[in-house]
Design an enzyme around this catalytic site. Structure first.
Site: not given
Ligand code: GRF
Length: 213
Positions: A120, A156
């Protein structure tokens, strides 16, 4: 009940890379595999986007590249179940999401708990989601960076494996910051995969410990 502890396997492993776009993180992992820096092979490159440049690169490199059309499946879970069948057929130990722009079903996340990583372009848990380089600039943070984490049902938000920080400069645009972060992504993602197959990643609750660090 005692805390569940996961330790990654020390073995020569098999990787599946999932991507939807340009595939620079896939290339970084592939280079590390080819150079012998990761004790594994890439058994499958999988995509939900037929025209993903990364899929083309994989094919050109002689890797097996598979596109599965999401429109042919009645639900996210059915799509993911087919993806799981493809992965299992190839005896894959670790799934690496590398710009895979499709949310995984809870079923997939459970089946591949501690066996599916993602990269990410921000320092999680700050700035989850999309367009995060712009969000970091707009927020005014002085540092952003990249995070490699295990995938959990909360998008996430899985256990963090490695992070690298970069400064956010006053003159930065979304593009310049993204480029600075990408350089770090290409270092920490292959390194996290390397550690995985060295048996050096230990997960306790939501904390990850790197053995012999
Ligand atoms: C990267 O910025 C990654 O952090 C994010 O999607 C982008 C994928 O880039 N998850 P690439 O396809 O690996 O070049």
């Amino acid at each position: 009940m005692g805390e569940e502890i996961f330790v990654s396997p020390k073995k020569r492993g098999r990787i599946a890379v999932f991507l939807s776009g340009r595939g620079s993180n896939f290339r970084a992992i592939h280079e590390a595999v080819t150079a012998g820096r990761i004790n594994a092979s890439i058994s499958l490159v999988f995509s939900n986007v037929e025209t993903a440049p990364g899929l083309l690169t994989a094919r050109e490199s002689g890797l097996e590249a598979l596109y599965l059309n999401p429109k042919l499946f009645p639900s996210r879970e059915e799509y993911d179940k087919q993806a799981i069948r493809e992965i299992r057929k190839r005896d894959v130990d670790l799934v690496c999401l590398a710009g895979y722009m499709r949310i995984l079903s809870p079923h997939f996340c459970r089946e591949f708990k501690n066996r599916c990583m993602n990269i990410h372009p921000a320092l999680l848990p700050s700035f989850p989601g999309l367009h995060v380089q712009k969000k970091a600039i707009d927020w005014g943070v002085r540092y952003s960076g990249a995070t490699v984490h295990f995938v959990a049902e909360d998008v996430d938000m899985g256990p963090i494996i490695l992070q690298a920080a970069v400064p956010v400069l006053q003159e930065d645009t979304e593009e310049t910051l993204a480029a600075r972060i990408l350089v770090e992504e290409h270092k920490i993602y292959p390194h996290a995969v390397h550690l995985f197959f060295e048996g050096r990643i230990e997960v306790r609750g939501r904390r990850v410990f790197i053995r012999d660090a």
